[in-house]
Design a protein around this motif. Sequence first.
Motif, PDB file in Angstrom:
ATOM      1  N   ALA A  79      94.873 -18.941  47.474  1.00 48.32           N
ATOM      2  CA  ALA A  79      94.018 -19.946  46.834  1.00 48.32           C
ATOM      3  C   ALA A  79      93.132 -19.335  45.747  1.00 48.32           C
ATOM      4  O   ALA A  79      92.790 -19.995  44.763  1.00 48.32           O
ATOM      5  N   LYS A  80      92.782 -18.074  45.928  1.00 49.54           N
ATOM      6  CA  LYS A  80      91.917 -17.430  44.942  1.00 49.54           C
ATOM      7  C   LYS A  80      92.659 -17.143  43.631  1.00 49.54           C
ATOM      8  O   LYS A  80      92.039 -16.844  42.612  1.00 49.54           O
ATOM      9  N   ALA A  81      93.959 -17.192  43.693  1.00 48.23           N
ATOM     10  CA  ALA A  81      94.749 -16.890  42.493  1.00 48.23           C
ATOM     11  C   ALA A  81      95.072 -18.140  41.686  1.00 48.23           C
ATOM     12  O   ALA A  81      95.757 -18.060  40.666  1.00 48.23           O
ATOM     13  N   ILE A 141      93.753 -11.873  33.722  1.00 44.84           N
ATOM     14  CA  ILE A 141      92.762 -11.086  34.445  1.00 44.84           C
ATOM     15  C   ILE A 141      92.817 -11.450  35.921  1.00 44.84           C
ATOM     16  O   ILE A 141      92.730 -12.632  36.284  1.00 44.84           O
ATOM     17  N   VAL A 142      92.972 -10.446  36.751  1.00 43.69           N
ATOM     18  CA  VAL A 142      92.968 -10.629  38.197  1.00 43.69           C
ATOM     19  C   VAL A 142      91.661 -10.052  38.713  1.00 43.69           C
ATOM     20  O   VAL A 142      91.406  -8.856  38.555  1.00 43.69           O
ATOM     21  N   GLN A 143      90.839 -10.923  39.271  1.00 43.03           N
ATOM     22  CA  GLN A 143      89.554 -10.462  39.801  1.00 43.03           C
ATOM     23  C   GLN A 143      89.586 -10.575  41.316  1.00 43.03           C
ATOM     24  O   GLN A 143      89.680 -11.682  41.843  1.00 43.03           O
ATOM     25  N   ALA A 144      89.482  -9.455  42.007  1.00 39.63           N
ATOM     26  CA  ALA A 144      89.543  -9.484  43.469  1.00 39.63           C
ATOM     27  C   ALA A 144      88.959  -8.195  44.022  1.00 39.63           C
ATOM     28  O   ALA A 144      89.012  -7.159  43.361  1.00 39.63           O
ATOM     29  N   PRO A 145      88.418  -8.275  45.241  1.00 42.44           N
ATOM     30  CA  PRO A 145      88.058  -7.014  45.906  1.00 42.44           C
ATOM     31  C   PRO A 145      89.338  -6.204  46.142  1.00 42.44           C
ATOM     32  O   PRO A 145      90.311  -6.728  46.690  1.00 42.44           O
ATOM     33  N   LEU A 146      89.339  -4.976  45.707  1.00 48.94           N
ATOM     34  CA  LEU A 146      90.582  -4.201  45.759  1.00 48.94           C
ATOM     35  C   LEU A 146      90.946  -3.765  47.175  1.00 48.94           C
ATOM     36  O   LEU A 146      92.078  -3.341  47.429  1.00 48.94           O
ATOM     37  N   ALA A 147      90.006  -3.891  48.100  1.00 48.67           N
ATOM     38  CA  ALA A 147      90.262  -3.386  49.446  1.00 48.67           C
ATOM     39  C   ALA A 147      91.223  -4.274  50.241  1.00 48.67           C
ATOM     40  O   ALA A 147      91.746  -3.851  51.266  1.00 48.67           O
ATOM     41  N   ALA A 183      99.435 -14.587  38.619  1.00 50.59           N
ATOM     42  CA  ALA A 183      99.423 -13.230  39.170  1.00 50.59           C
ATOM     43  C   ALA A 183      98.461 -13.208  40.354  1.00 50.59           C
ATOM     44  O   ALA A 183      97.420 -13.879  40.335  1.00 50.59           O
ATOM     45  N   ARG A 184      98.827 -12.459  41.367  1.00 49.14           N
ATOM     46  CA  ARG A 184      97.963 -12.341  42.565  1.00 49.14           C
ATOM     47  C   ARG A 184      97.954 -10.891  43.027  1.00 49.14           C
ATOM     48  O   ARG A 184      99.004 -10.226  43.028  1.00 49.14           O
TER      49      ARG A 184
END
Lengths: 371, 494
Positions: A280-282, A268-274, A335-336
Amino acid sequence: MRPSALLILFVAACSAEPAQVPANPPPAKAQGPLTLEHDFGVIPHGEIRQHEFPLDLKQLPEDYLPLRVHIDCSCGHADLRWRTATGQERFVDGAGTALSRGGPGESLVLSVVIDSSMKEAIDLAKTTSRGFVMLQLATDLTGQSRIQWPMLLRFGIDAPVELRPFAALDFGRVPQSQQGRLMTTLRGDAAHPKLRFDAASCDHPDIQVALEPGEGHWVLRATCQPRDLGNHRALVTVGNDLPGYLLRLQVTWKVVPDLEATPLPKLIVQAPLAAEQPLAKAAGQFVLVADHDLARAPEFAVHQVVGDAGRDLSPHIATWFEPVPEQPRQHRLFARYLGGLQRSERGSIVLTKNGAQGPFLPIELVVFDKK
Amino acid sequence: MKLRPAAILPLVFVAATLVATFAQCGDGRAATAPGAGVPPMPATQEPKPTVTVPPKDSIRLLVSGAMSGRLEPCGCASGQLGGLARRMQHIGEMRNYDLLLEGGNLVETNTELDLMKLYTAKSVLFDMQHRYDALGVGAKDLLLPPAEYAAFLGDAPLVATNLAHKTEGWPGKPFIEKDVRGVKVRVVSFLLALPKELTGAESPVSLLANAEAWQAARAGADAATRFVVMAHGDDVQIRALIPQLQPAPDLVVGVDQGYIEPTAAATPVAGVPLVFTGIRGRVLLSLSLWRDASGPRAVGELIPLPGSRTVPGGGGDPNVRDAIVRHRHEVKDGNVLENMARQLPTPNGAVYVGSEGCKGCHPTAYGVWAKEGSKHFNAWKTLEVAEKDPTRYGWPVTAYPDCVSCHVVGHREQSGFLSFADSPGLAGVGCERCHGPGSDHVAAPEKNRLGLIGGVDKSMLCIQCHDFEQSPNFLFGDKWPVIQHGREPNQIKK
């Protein structure tokens, strides 16, 4: 006695609290019609003990109906029965209705069974276990006036054998291309120093067992030859010269495919899509992948990153592998998010061992717009 | 009394998950019939329940509920039942079931930790090999932040028949339907009371009338469709619900937080078999469901979920164990323990000072507490030792809030334990764990006397941690003398 009186009794039965001077021996506990206390003694492993408490609800100052019973110990079972003089019985059904009341000639019996065979063949020092009978005021239909009639059970378990290091055999994960092997030792305990074991067998064809004499003990070797994928359970039986006793060891294993993603094939990749996701968040966005087949190199390659509709997601998702220290067959697949998606996406990352020829390991991919 | 081992051996050891209690769901009175004229049953004689064998085409369900955040037993005591790893191991072994049902109340409270538990439970129940077919919604689930709850369970078969939720994208459905060998089975879920926090006018949740919700859930179903109702409430509420459901369902599964020990015997209520799931996911209920001329029928088998005392980690499905260990590490990496700390007010409004602050005026009491071998004094050390023992845990126990809460003073409370580095004086079960924060008392001992927190009975305070699972052998009367310290001699009023 008020409804709360039995709760007080509960505390009292469990305590003998007034022991102001701890050095003194505890006062003898009074046995009375409201005392539910039984010592099963030390139970030889594999045997069952049963005890019945007659429950005289008329001893209570108010009209109570029996509902159910609970005991804390995991190898025990208890139930409530109305029994006639001729031995006919019916279980109390917990409804708190007229059916919960005893009929003419019926008496209430609390039956407690301690089944030591539910435990592994390990000694259990004498212990005290609690329980209670749930009662409900006959006039109360709300369930708000229930009380617990406390119960104390004492028992220990004596196994005639010593099993080291395992009293149960758990192969854990067994890849299809490999075998699982476990070993444990057996000997009679101090009370049975001359105990001899003769033959070991298993009720599952995928488990082979062999018993061989060692120095002062026997060695039980078990081999798991994996076949069907998934979880399995079996029983190993070891004969011995103790009359009436058969040693049993549980065996559990899970057959997994050689190409495996753990703990589950999902990333699961959780991120603001913009925006592009910072590296580091990955750091936590990984899944462990392993090739258990020793005939192949452990490395994987990414075959494709694809959405459910067949869309190529590789411009939006970067993937890479990192080795796992001391686990040469495992890698972490990260995954990032690189940006460019308009909405959350589902799809898969397909790993391959040999280009388009495969074999493949698909991993579910969820790109979640974390606003 | 003693039963002959030779007679019971063939019966008693069907792996570790025995206790197969069959009972029929008929008139509720059938249990045994040893025969007329037989003298009273001697105590050595085991009753013989009437065994009803379900037909081969019966629908087979595996049911659990009210996990209450117990991803796995805490491990404080041996013999604890339950845990997702053991449950999924058993489910994986049973290849002949048709439906997997989880009642709901997956968590106990609504903290950051609970959200992480929810996510892990969701992964295990819905993303792994054996996917659950339906998940009910309990009152405790509703206390979680609704947006996160909806996001986590957006693709899960979440069923909430009588719930109306204003949250956008709320994933609850009025029913879940599955085709089982040509027979449709609908699963519905009723919540019989909202948590009090959600009863106000501003609440995003409301309950629909049971009868109307039931009719809506039945819409379009044919006469052959089987209905399984999961009902969240206490047993009185659940029994009262059943007659309201007309036409009657085939089975009601009660999820009652007060019903610790379920039985496999289905109790008929208005002709409908009723079973309970028990709590904390300690057991798995295996049920067979069918209809005959008398109506719906159900028989069951109770599968307790014990762990091994010698297998590292207690056993269970290795993938689930990995998922739970990963959850534990994520809790540590996310600093969840510290995030959750110091959010709640203290019981008396004062500030924790640590047991060293009590020592000067209460040397005798302190001495009893700090004596060699004192488990309360060494409670934090116990966690540290356990953490280093790979055969017991293998994950950061000292960073897991559920474990830490019973081994420190003032967990989650303002001025309470934050971390061992920050507040070593509050590590262990010190004076203020029972007596409350002592700053006001230290400042004015006579004016601000300390008793026990909340003025409760001593034994009630103990069982906050020493409950039936964590301390199954705990008897207040045995343990009280161990910690009893009394007043200092110069403080006893003559």
